[in-house]
Design a protein around this motif. Structure first.
Motif, PDB file in Angstrom:
ATOM      1  N   THR A 276       0.921  -1.058  -0.062  1.00 30.50           N
ATOM      2  CA  THR A 276      -0.069  -0.359   0.193  1.00 30.50           C
ATOM      3  C   THR A 276       1.237   0.886   0.090  1.00 30.50           C
ATOM      4  N   ASP A 277       0.667   1.951  -1.085  1.00 28.72           N
ATOM      5  CA  ASP A 277       1.417   3.540  -1.341  1.00 28.72           C
ATOM      6  C   ASP A 277       0.377   4.526  -0.548  1.00 28.72           C
ATOM      7  N   ARG A 278       1.489   5.206   0.432  1.00 30.20           N
ATOM      8  CA  ARG A 278       0.382   6.649   1.075  1.00 30.20           C
ATOM      9  C   ARG A 278       0.963   7.792   0.449  1.00 30.20           C
ATOM     10  N   PHE A 279       0.845   9.082  -0.386  1.00 31.25           N
ATOM     11  CA  PHE A 279       0.856   9.830  -0.812  1.00 31.25           C
ATOM     12  C   PHE A 279       1.689  10.774   0.795  1.00 31.25           C
ATOM     13  N   VAL A 280       2.816  11.393  -0.152  1.00 31.19           N
ATOM     14  CA  VAL A 280       3.409  12.523   0.248  1.00 31.19           C
ATOM     15  C   VAL A 280       3.424  13.837   0.286  1.00 31.19           C
ATOM     16  N   ALA A 281       3.965  15.183   1.191  1.00 28.76           N
ATOM     17  CA  ALA A 281       3.788  16.413   0.519  1.00 28.76           C
ATOM     18  C   ALA A 281       5.249  16.277  -0.382  1.00 28.76           C
ATOM     19  N   VAL A 282       5.382  17.381  -1.079  1.00 27.01           N
ATOM     20  CA  VAL A 282       7.050  17.721  -1.524  1.00 27.01           C
ATOM     21  C   VAL A 282       6.203  18.886  -1.127  1.00 27.01           C
ATOM     22  N   VAL A 283       7.425  20.086  -0.979  1.00 27.73           N
ATOM     23  CA  VAL A 283       8.189  20.960  -0.873  1.00 27.73           C
ATOM     24  C   VAL A 283       9.210  21.745  -0.477  1.00 27.73           C
ATOM     25  N   PRO A 284       9.082  22.575  -1.355  1.00 26.52           N
ATOM     26  CA  PRO A 284      10.600  23.391  -1.364  1.00 26.52           C
ATOM     27  C   PRO A 284      11.705  23.431   0.104  1.00 26.52           C
ATOM     28  N   ALA A 285      13.083  22.811  -0.070  1.00 29.83           N
ATOM     29  CA  ALA A 285      14.190  22.488   0.908  1.00 29.83           C
ATOM     30  C   ALA A 285      14.348  24.055   1.558  1.00 29.83           C
ATOM     31  N   ASP A 286      13.746  25.280   1.591  1.00 30.71           N
ATOM     32  CA  ASP A 286      13.898  27.025   1.982  1.00 30.71           C
ATOM     33  C   ASP A 286      12.513  26.525   2.641  1.00 30.71           C
ATOM     34  N   SER A 287      11.646  26.323   1.900  1.00 30.81           N
ATOM     35  CA  SER A 287       9.472  26.955   2.785  1.00 30.81           C
ATOM     36  C   SER A 287      10.168  25.914   4.125  1.00 30.81           C
ATOM     37  N   ARG A 288       9.287  27.714   4.175  1.00 33.04           N
ATOM     38  CA  ARG A 288       8.964  26.738   6.327  1.00 33.04           C
ATOM     39  C   ARG A 288       7.844  25.734   6.542  1.00 33.04           C
ATOM     40  N   LEU A 289       7.017  25.245   5.393  1.00 34.50           N
ATOM     41  CA  LEU A 289       6.850  23.953   5.289  1.00 34.50           C
ATOM     42  C   LEU A 289       7.711  23.047   5.824  1.00 34.50           C
ATOM     43  N   ALA A 290       8.623  22.641   5.225  1.00 37.02           N
ATOM     44  CA  ALA A 290       9.644  22.073   5.476  1.00 37.02           C
ATOM     45  C   ALA A 290      10.086  21.726   6.870  1.00 37.02           C
ATOM     46  N   GLU A 291      10.204  22.978   7.860  1.00 34.55           N
ATOM     47  CA  GLU A 291      10.490  22.728   9.127  1.00 34.55           C
ATOM     48  C   GLU A 291       9.602  20.922   9.544  1.00 34.55           C
ATOM     49  N   HIS A 292       7.705  21.554   9.785  1.00 35.10           N
ATOM     50  CA  HIS A 292       7.627  20.511  10.203  1.00 35.10           C
ATOM     51  C   HIS A 292       7.300  19.257  10.101  1.00 35.10           C
ATOM     52  N   GLY A 293       6.563  18.743  10.916  1.00 32.61           N
ATOM     53  CA  GLY A 293       6.525  16.820  11.173  1.00 32.61           C
ATOM     54  C   GLY A 293       6.135  16.127   9.815  1.00 32.61           C
ATOM     55  N   GLU A 294       5.219  16.844   9.606  1.00 34.52           N
ATOM     56  CA  GLU A 294       3.616  16.089   8.784  1.00 34.52           C
ATOM     57  C   GLU A 294       2.626  17.750   8.455  1.00 34.52           C
ATOM     58  N   LEU A 295       2.234  17.184   7.213  1.00 33.94           N
ATOM     59  CA  LEU A 295       1.772  17.871   7.273  1.00 33.94           C
ATOM     60  C   LEU A 295      -0.361  18.217   5.976  1.00 33.94           C
ATOM     61  N   SER A 296      -0.854  19.403   7.204  1.00 31.36           N
ATOM     62  CA  SER A 296      -2.762  17.511   6.104  1.00 31.36           C
ATOM     63  C   SER A 296      -2.671  19.416   5.073  1.00 31.36           C
ATOM     64  N   TRP A 297      -3.390  18.623   4.767  1.00 32.00           N
ATOM     65  CA  TRP A 297      -4.184  18.896   3.109  1.00 32.00           C
ATOM     66  C   TRP A 297      -3.734  20.672   2.995  1.00 32.00           C
ATOM     67  N   ALA A 298      -4.791  20.865   3.743  1.00 30.24           N
ATOM     68  CA  ALA A 298      -5.701  22.288   4.071  1.00 30.24           C
ATOM     69  C   ALA A 298      -4.155  23.327   4.494  1.00 30.24           C
ATOM     70  N   THR A 299      -3.346  22.891   5.101  1.00 28.52           N
ATOM     71  CA  THR A 299      -2.323  23.924   5.019  1.00 28.52           C
ATOM     72  C   THR A 299      -1.166  23.722   3.335  1.00 28.52           C
ATOM     73  N   LEU A 300      -0.505  22.247   3.150  1.00 28.91           N
ATOM     74  CA  LEU A 300      -0.192  22.325   1.963  1.00 28.91           C
ATOM     75  C   LEU A 300      -0.912  22.811   0.828  1.00 28.91           C
ATOM     76  N   LEU A 301      -2.109  23.157   0.666  1.00 33.44           N
ATOM     77  CA  LEU A 301      -2.393  23.991  -0.690  1.00 33.44           C
ATOM     78  C   LEU A 301      -2.669  25.771  -0.380  1.00 33.44           C
ATOM     79  N   THR A 302      -1.879  25.980   0.343  1.00 33.57           N
ATOM     80  CA  THR A 302      -2.213  27.537   0.745  1.00 33.57           C
ATOM     81  C   THR A 302      -1.323  27.585  -0.348  1.00 33.57           C
ATOM     82  N   ARG A 303      -0.744  26.380  -0.604  1.00 37.50           N
ATOM     83  CA  ARG A 303       0.725  27.294  -1.740  1.00 37.50           C
ATOM     84  C   ARG A 303       0.154  26.939  -3.407  1.00 37.50           C
ATOM     85  N   ASP A 304       0.905  27.671  -4.076  1.00 39.10           N
ATOM     86  CA  ASP A 304       0.517  26.892  -5.298  1.00 39.10           C
ATOM     87  C   ASP A 304       0.954  25.726  -5.494  1.00 39.10           C
TER      88      ASP A 304
END
Length: 302
Positions: free
Chosen positions: A162-190
């Motif tokens: 079973t494959d689970r989807f993961v978020a992909v973010v830029p290395a210098d983004s503040r999102l990269a500092e999170h332990g995990e992301l919700s879709w709602a948070t991820l979709l605040t970005r382009d």
């Protein structure tokens, strides 16, 4: 006319002796005589003339000798080729795989397969998930690796993990500092998405729709490698199957667990009919299972 009859005829033709031919073929004289008689009856005339002291070939028998040698040589070659295929000493196999699997996990599988069966040649068709299913259904390939279809129909699907989807973010983004992301948070970005009819795109949209979340793509691409590079360059964020984590990291992006909702789907092997697979295809399916299944039933980490 049978192979046994032709072998009997050639043995007599070489030795001009029924006694010596019997010793060579390990047959009794009655059995050898019966084989020669059956061959003559099937062809419609005498091939040998036999007396108490000698055996001679008739003109028709003389003409049959080179033909029989050629027929038996072709038979022996065919027998040997099939034996090599059945024992995995020789063969050719075609497999279709969705690009995310073909680019990330399939090379490891093929390395293990090549190590076991070095003389089996494998052709890989890396096509979108829907084409994998179509190629298996049309019998253009024996095996396909894809997400589990909504309806398999006449196809057989054997889950690998079973494959689970993961978020992909830029290395210098503040999102990269999170332990995990919700879709709602991820979709605040382009968001950078794979173009339709990608199954990855469809799975994401289907799962988000259950939460009344609309996916709005700022950028779209056909290739996962392009998506990863665009994220790494800071153009936006994305979501990919976990099997792509290593590829995304090599491109310079960061991958994080993605929740609310968790998007996952079984990945497995598709076949038209497991009972009709070649020995080579069965061997590759076995290597796929052994290489990718861990005791917990999950994929080996990319």
């Amino acid at each position: 006319m049978t192979v046994k009859q032709l072998r009997a005829f050639l043995a007599v033709a070489r030795t001009l002796s029924f006694t010596q031919a019997c010793e060579h073929l390990h047959l009794s004289q009655p059995a050898l005589s019966l084989a020669i008689k059956g061959l003559e009856e099937s062809l419609g005339g005498r091939l040998l003339t036999r007396s108490t002291r000698s055996v001679r070939l008739t003109p028709e028998g003389e003409s049959l000798v080179p033909l029989a040698k050629r027929l038996l040589a072709d038979w022996d070659n065919t027998e040997e080729l099939l034996r090599q295929r059945f024992t995995l000493q020789l063969g050719r196999l075609s497999v279709a795989s969705m690009p995310s699997f073909a680019a990330n996990l399939l090379p490891t599988v093929l390395m293990a397969f090549r190590h076991r069966h070095p003389r089996i040649n494998v052709t890989v068709h890396d096509v979108v998930n829907e084409q994998v299913i179509d190629m298996v259904r049309a019998r253009q390939v024996e095996l396909g690796v894809a997400f589990e279809p909504e309806a398999t129909g006449s196809l057989s699907f054997t889950p690998l993990y079973t494959d689970r989807f993961v978020a992909v973010v830029p290395a210098d983004s503040r999102l990269a500092e999170h332990g995990e992301l919700s879709w709602a948070t991820l979709l605040t970005r382009d968001f950078i998405a794979l173009q339709r009819p990608s199954m990855v795109r469809q799975l994401i949209e289907q799962q988000l729709a259950t939460r009344q979340i609309e996916l709005s793509a700022t950028f779209e691409s056909h290739q996962l490698g392009t998506v990863g590079r665009m994220v790494a360059c800071g153009l936006g964020v994305s979501a990919v199957p976990a099997l792509c984590v290593r590829q995304m990291q090599e491109l310079g992006a960061v991958c994080l667990p993605l929740v609310e909702p968790i998007v996952e789907r079984d990945v497995g092997v598709l076949a038209w009919n497991l009972q009709e697979l070649s020995v080579a295809a069965l061997a590759l399916q076995r290597v796929l299972t052994e290489t990718l299944r861990s005791p917990g039933g999950q994929a080996t980490p990319p």
